[in-house]
Design a protein around this motif. Structure first.
Motif, PDB file in Angstrom:
ATOM      1  N   GLY A 113     -45.618  14.079 -24.357  1.00 28.90           N
ATOM      2  CA  GLY A 113     -47.124  13.472 -24.262  1.00 28.90           C
ATOM      3  C   GLY A 113     -48.087  14.629 -24.201  1.00 28.90           C
ATOM      4  N   ALA A 114     -47.822  15.905 -24.492  1.00 30.30           N
ATOM      5  CA  ALA A 114     -49.432  16.815 -24.925  1.00 30.30           C
ATOM      6  C   ALA A 114     -49.582  16.089 -25.990  1.00 30.30           C
ATOM      7  CB  ALA A 114     -48.408  18.001 -25.036  1.00 30.30           C
ATOM      8  N   LYS A 115     -51.033  16.289 -25.673  1.00 31.66           N
ATOM      9  CA  LYS A 115     -52.520  15.925 -27.278  1.00 31.66           C
ATOM     10  C   LYS A 115     -52.240  17.199 -26.685  1.00 31.66           C
ATOM     11  CE  LYS A 115     -52.902  11.453 -24.387  1.00 31.66           C
ATOM     12  NZ  LYS A 115     -52.332  11.044 -25.060  1.00 31.66           N
ATOM     13  N   GLY A 116     -52.808  17.241 -28.819  1.00 28.30           N
ATOM     14  CA  GLY A 116     -53.882  17.987 -29.104  1.00 28.30           C
ATOM     15  C   GLY A 116     -54.633  17.507 -30.610  1.00 28.30           C
ATOM     16  N   ALA A 117     -54.699  18.527 -31.139  1.00 27.59           N
ATOM     17  CA  ALA A 117     -55.167  18.158 -32.622  1.00 27.59           C
ATOM     18  C   ALA A 117     -55.322  19.205 -33.767  1.00 27.59           C
ATOM     19  CB  ALA A 117     -56.446  18.067 -32.059  1.00 27.59           C
ATOM     20  N   ALA A 118     -54.779  19.054 -34.994  1.00 29.48           N
ATOM     21  CA  ALA A 118     -54.152  19.433 -36.438  1.00 29.48           C
ATOM     22  C   ALA A 118     -55.167  18.660 -37.504  1.00 29.48           C
ATOM     23  CB  ALA A 118     -53.143  19.519 -36.363  1.00 29.48           C
ATOM     24  N   SER A 119     -54.878  19.963 -38.122  1.00 33.16           N
ATOM     25  CA  SER A 119     -55.633  20.160 -38.958  1.00 33.16           C
ATOM     26  C   SER A 119     -54.929  19.531 -40.053  1.00 33.16           C
ATOM     27  CB  SER A 119     -56.449  21.533 -40.199  1.00 33.16           C
ATOM     28  OG  SER A 119     -57.399  21.033 -41.042  1.00 33.16           O
ATOM     29  N   LEU A 120     -54.227  18.028 -40.687  1.00 31.91           N
ATOM     30  CA  LEU A 120     -53.608  17.835 -41.501  1.00 31.91           C
ATOM     31  C   LEU A 120     -53.978  18.061 -43.370  1.00 31.91           C
ATOM     32  CD1 LEU A 120     -52.275  14.394 -40.475  1.00 31.91           C
ATOM     33  CD2 LEU A 120     -51.422  16.912 -40.017  1.00 31.91           C
ATOM     34  N   VAL A 121     -53.244  18.558 -43.969  1.00 32.20           N
ATOM     35  CA  VAL A 121     -53.335  18.836 -45.671  1.00 32.20           C
ATOM     36  C   VAL A 121     -52.443  17.494 -46.491  1.00 32.20           C
ATOM     37  CG1 VAL A 121     -54.244  20.392 -45.701  1.00 32.20           C
ATOM     38  CG2 VAL A 121     -52.065  20.433 -46.136  1.00 32.20           C
ATOM     39  N   VAL A 122     -52.524  17.192 -47.627  1.00 31.92           N
ATOM     40  CA  VAL A 122     -52.012  15.840 -48.485  1.00 31.92           C
ATOM     41  C   VAL A 122     -51.353  16.916 -49.095  1.00 31.92           C
ATOM     42  CG1 VAL A 122     -52.096  14.766 -49.943  1.00 31.92           C
ATOM     43  CG2 VAL A 122     -53.594  13.926 -48.657  1.00 31.92           C
ATOM     44  N   ASN A 123     -49.922  17.531 -49.457  1.00 31.17           N
ATOM     45  CA  ASN A 123     -48.748  17.697 -49.761  1.00 31.17           C
ATOM     46  C   ASN A 123     -48.250  16.743 -50.409  1.00 31.17           C
ATOM     47  OD1 ASN A 123     -46.901  20.156 -49.977  1.00 31.17           O
ATOM     48  ND2 ASN A 123     -45.594  18.355 -49.452  1.00 31.17           N
ATOM     49  N   ASP A 124     -48.490  17.192 -52.857  1.00 35.15           N
ATOM     50  CA  ASP A 124     -47.923  16.852 -53.566  1.00 35.15           C
ATOM     51  C   ASP A 124     -46.167  17.234 -53.678  1.00 35.15           C
ATOM     52  OD1 ASP A 124     -50.300  15.281 -54.260  1.00 35.15           O
ATOM     53  OD2 ASP A 124     -51.423  16.994 -55.376  1.00 35.15           O
ATOM     54  N   TYR A 125     -45.331  16.210 -53.817  1.00 31.25           N
ATOM     55  CA  TYR A 125     -44.262  17.301 -54.196  1.00 31.25           C
ATOM     56  C   TYR A 125     -43.180  15.976 -55.098  1.00 31.25           C
ATOM     57  CZ  TYR A 125     -42.678  13.774 -50.738  1.00 31.25           C
ATOM     58  OH  TYR A 125     -41.887  12.053 -50.175  1.00 31.25           O
ATOM     59  N   THR A 126     -42.636  16.354 -55.350  1.00 25.59           N
ATOM     60  CA  THR A 126     -41.492  14.930 -56.871  1.00 25.59           C
ATOM     61  C   THR A 126     -40.502  14.920 -55.424  1.00 25.59           C
ATOM     62  OG1 THR A 126     -41.978  16.727 -58.753  1.00 25.59           O
ATOM     63  CG2 THR A 126     -40.072  15.193 -58.562  1.00 25.59           C
ATOM     64  N   ASP A 127     -40.731  13.945 -55.159  1.00 21.82           N
ATOM     65  CA  ASP A 127     -39.183  13.096 -55.291  1.00 21.82           C
ATOM     66  C   ASP A 127     -37.493  13.195 -55.602  1.00 21.82           C
ATOM     67  OD1 ASP A 127     -38.705  11.154 -56.730  1.00 21.82           O
ATOM     68  OD2 ASP A 127     -39.779   9.233 -54.753  1.00 21.82           O
TER      69      ASP A 127
END
Length: 177
Positions: A113-127
């Motif tokens: 239930g805790a709240k915070g914030a994060a910096s997100l990046v887009v990750n490229d990968y091969t499925d």
């Protein structure tokens, strides 16, 4: 256990589910919706940088955009010295105060239930089928002073979401949950 991992019975009714949402790179608020404690088991016949039988916490975080779209990410925290920086960032992000040496006390029992914030990046990968794919990854957990305002509620006047702590918490108090 995370609800997404709940085992279904052969005759259960199933929901439609929500589509995968890829968020653009940026800083987003999150709420912790799941926590599982476990032990890292080294895969057979593979090298690993993580020590065998290392304690780990698997945390589920729900990110919400300004338009109300939600995306869920799962992050593993391996409890060994090399990963202290990440654990420190995480607990600082959710409001745990740092002592004068910059250390943070882990309190896993209070993160749901805790709240915070994060910096997100887009990750490229091969499925697994060999096709190019993308997902979000957490680049950094942000300190309360760097966090964006909650994007799903109108701004409030004179509200400090993470009041600054000047003393060590007493009896576990002081976390922003």
């Amino acid at each position: 256990m995370n609800d997404d991992m709940q085992i279904l019975g052969w005759d259960d009714e199933v929901e439609e589910g929500s589509p995968f949402v890829l968020l653009p790179e940026g800083n987003y608020p999150f709420t912790i919706t799941g926590l599982e404690k476990g032990i890292y088991e080294k895969p057979a016949n593979r090298e690993s940088k993580i020590p065998a039988n290392c304690p780990k916490a698997t945390v589920t975080l729900e990110f919400t955009t300004s338009t109300g779209e939600k995306s869920t990410l799962t992050e593993n925290f391996y409890l060994y010295k090399k990963m202290q920086w990440k654990i420190n960032q995480f607990f600082t992000s959710i409001g745990a105060p740092k002592n004068p040496e910059g250390k943070v006390k882990m309190n896993w029992g209070t993160v749901l239930g805790a709240k915070g914030a994060a910096s997100l990046v887009v990750n490229d990968y091969t499925d697994r089928s060999g096709n190019p794919a993308q997902n979000n990854r957490i680049k950094d957990f942000l300190e309360p002073t760097q966090q964006p305002p909650a994007q799903t509620q109108p701004p409030q006047q004179n509200v400090t979401p993470f009041p600054q702590q000047t003393a060590a918490p007493q009896n576990g108090a002081g976390y922003n949950f």
